[in-house]
Motif scaffolding. Structure first.
Motif, PDB file in Angstrom:
ATOM      1  N   ASN A  75      -7.031  -0.226  -3.760  1.00  0.00           N
ATOM      2  CA  ASN A  75      -5.900   0.215  -4.574  1.00  0.00           C
ATOM      3  C   ASN A  75      -5.663   1.699  -4.357  1.00  0.00           C
ATOM      4  OD1 ASN A  75      -7.404  -2.097  -6.281  1.00  0.00           O
ATOM      5  ND2 ASN A  75      -5.210  -2.171  -6.686  1.00  0.00           N
ATOM      6  N   ARG A  76      -4.456   2.050  -3.913  1.00  0.00           N
ATOM      7  CA  ARG A  76      -4.091   3.455  -3.694  1.00  0.00           C
ATOM      8  C   ARG A  76      -2.760   3.737  -4.387  1.00  0.00           C
ATOM      9  NH1 ARG A  76      -7.209   6.036   0.255  1.00  0.00           N
ATOM     10  NH2 ARG A  76      -6.129   7.857  -0.519  1.00  0.00           N
ATOM     11  N   PRO A  77      -2.762   3.843  -5.723  1.00  0.00           N
ATOM     12  CA  PRO A  77      -1.509   4.021  -6.469  1.00  0.00           C
ATOM     13  C   PRO A  77      -0.935   5.421  -6.315  1.00  0.00           C
ATOM     14  CG  PRO A  77      -3.380   4.151  -7.958  1.00  0.00           C
ATOM     15  CD  PRO A  77      -3.940   3.769  -6.609  1.00  0.00           C
ATOM     16  N   GLY A  78       0.350   5.525  -6.669  1.00  0.00           N
ATOM     17  CA  GLY A  78       1.015   6.818  -6.678  1.00  0.00           C
ATOM     18  C   GLY A  78       2.243   6.858  -5.796  1.00  0.00           C
ATOM     19  N   GLY A  79       3.168   7.745  -6.169  1.00  0.00           N
ATOM     20  CA  GLY A  79       4.365   7.942  -5.363  1.00  0.00           C
ATOM     21  C   GLY A  79       5.235   6.717  -5.260  1.00  0.00           C
ATOM     22  N   SER A  80       5.246   5.885  -6.329  1.00  0.00           N
ATOM     23  CA  SER A  80       6.052   4.664  -6.332  1.00  0.00           C
ATOM     24  C   SER A  80       5.674   3.737  -5.174  1.00  0.00           C
ATOM     25  CB  SER A  80       7.552   5.009  -6.258  1.00  0.00           C
ATOM     26  OG  SER A  80       8.349   3.892  -6.540  1.00  0.00           O
ATOM     27  N   GLY A  81       4.416   3.781  -4.805  1.00  0.00           N
ATOM     28  CA  GLY A  81       3.928   2.927  -3.729  1.00  0.00           C
ATOM     29  C   GLY A  81       3.869   3.596  -2.371  1.00  0.00           C
ATOM     30  N   THR A  82       4.419   4.810  -2.256  1.00  0.00           N
ATOM     31  CA  THR A  82       4.500   5.450  -0.945  1.00  0.00           C
ATOM     32  C   THR A  82       3.172   6.024  -0.464  1.00  0.00           C
ATOM     33  OG1 THR A  82       5.215   7.558  -1.913  1.00  0.00           O
ATOM     34  CG2 THR A  82       6.937   6.012  -1.248  1.00  0.00           C
ATOM     35  N   ILE A  83       2.259   6.336  -1.390  1.00  0.00           N
ATOM     36  CA  ILE A  83       0.968   6.871  -0.959  1.00  0.00           C
ATOM     37  C   ILE A  83       0.196   5.811  -0.183  1.00  0.00           C
ATOM     38  CG2 ILE A  83      -1.287   7.683  -1.758  1.00  0.00           C
ATOM     39  CD1 ILE A  83       0.136   9.191  -3.977  1.00  0.00           C
ATOM     40  N   GLY A  84       0.081   4.628  -0.764  1.00  0.00           N
ATOM     41  CA  GLY A  84      -0.614   3.545  -0.074  1.00  0.00           C
ATOM     42  C   GLY A  84       0.101   3.108   1.187  1.00  0.00           C
ATOM     43  N   ALA A  85       1.426   3.007   1.106  1.00  0.00           N
ATOM     44  CA  ALA A  85       2.197   2.605   2.290  1.00  0.00           C
ATOM     45  C   ALA A  85       2.051   3.626   3.408  1.00  0.00           C
ATOM     46  CB  ALA A  85       3.665   2.423   1.923  1.00  0.00           C
ATOM     47  N   GLY A  86       2.017   4.909   3.047  1.00  0.00           N
ATOM     48  CA  GLY A  86       1.862   5.963   4.049  1.00  0.00           C
ATOM     49  C   GLY A  86       0.517   5.898   4.750  1.00  0.00           C
TER      50      GLY A  86
END
Length: 333
Positions: A75-86
């Motif tokens: 789980n890498r929450p934050g940035g409306s999902g962009t942190i994990g997606a990045g």
């Protein structure tokens, strides 16, 4: 030079191309036999407890059996999902890192100012898992029973009624801002980093309203912890047969759906994408998991491969990108 055979340039290039093609096929075949050679990681760009996290963990045991390796949910929450997606977008395209994302994936290019990747260029579609309507709900301590009640209260007390979403710029947020404009009201937006924390605060009465997928909301409705007001699909889902749609509540042609998709870093070999799409699909078709996703959480399973997810993503980006620009909605980063 005596003894030298001269090969025409065209013939030489043709032979070189065939050699290169053969080498690529040989490499792919060898890689296919050796993959996976270690643990596989699925990044969920939201906090534990939300619908995206639930789907990943339901699929995890089946994937481990079918792929013969450990599958880690991170789980890498934050940035409306962009942190994990990045993180996934920048990962090596070796088939060891995957992204299981939510509908914010389609809105983020238009709402997040400093997104670090290109949604369509840097992440390859793998599997459209499914869709579900959103449900607008309220704590049992609040008086709201219908959308008419909510609109009347918001007009009587402008900027006083709070609305929790899974994140700024999420489809739920965009849908409610579109509804607010049509209804002529202003709600106080309270973004969360996932459906788990959002539902916890709704149950505790820290917010007046929450817009969340059926997957996140239904368990709370079944225990009587919260009260449903409306749902956002074109028709009522069977488990919420007594809950009207927004269209039925006086706002014509109003539809918004949560969705879940699996993505891989760009340049991930297609044979790996196809294998994971197939194994992920098989894992979710387990009878117990189908009951969890369809009967319990009202997710309409799609389980379509890369091509459909690519088309679907483009449609969603066109729809919600227009709303985000019109409303001037930006995600908190």
């Amino acid at each position: 030079m005596e003894g030298t055979v001269r090969i025409p340039r065209r013939t030489f290039l043709h032979l070189a191309a065939r050699a290169g093609s053969f080498a690529a096929v040989t490499y792919s075949a060898a890689y296919a036999q050796s993959w996976p050679s270690g643990p596989i990681k699925i990044v969920v760009p939201f906090a534990p407890g939300g619908s995206t996290d639930v789907i990943a963990r339901l699929a995890q045991p089946g994937l481990q059996r079918r792929l013969g390796t450990t599958v880690i949910i991170e789980n890498r929450p934050g940035g409306s999902g962009t942190i994990g997606a990045g993180i996934v977008a920048k990962s090596a395209p070796d088939g060891n890192t995957w992204l299981l994302d939510f509908d914010t994936h389609a809105a983020n290019p238009f709402t997040v100012a400093t997104i670090s990747y290109d949604t369509e260029r840097d992440l390859n579609p793998v599997l459209l898992i499914g869709t579900a309507p959103y449900v607008l709900s309220t704590p049992m301590s609040r008086p709201f029973k219908t959308l008419t009640d909510v609109v009347a209260a918001a007009k009587q007390a402008p900027s006083k009624i709070s609305l929790a979403t899974v994140g700024a710029g999420s489809i739920g947020h965009l849908a409610m801002m579109m509804l607010s404009k049509r209804a002529g009201i202003t709600l106080v937006h309270v973004p969360y980093r996932g459906g788990g924390p959002q539902m916890n605060d709704l149950i505790a009465g820290h917010v007046d309203l929450a817009i969340a997928s059926t997957a996140a909301t239904l368990p709370q409705l079944q225990t009587g912890a919260v009260r449903p007001i409306v749902q956002t699909g074109a028709v009522r889902v069977p488990t919420l047969a007594n809950v009207p749609t927004i269209t039925e509540s006086g706002f014509a042609d109003f539809e918004a759906y949560a969705w879940w998709g699996l993505f891989a870093p760009s340049r991930t070999p297609q044979f790996i994408i196809n294998r994971v799409a197939a194994e992920f699909t098989s894992s979710l078709r387990d009878e117990y998991i189908i009951n969890q996703l369809i009967d319990t959480q009202q997710i309409a399973l799609d389980l379509s491969g890369p091509d459909k997810l690519r088309r679907f993503l483009r449609e969603q980006m066109n729809l919600w990108g227009a709303i985000a620009r019109e409303q001037g909605i930006r995600a908190e980063e």
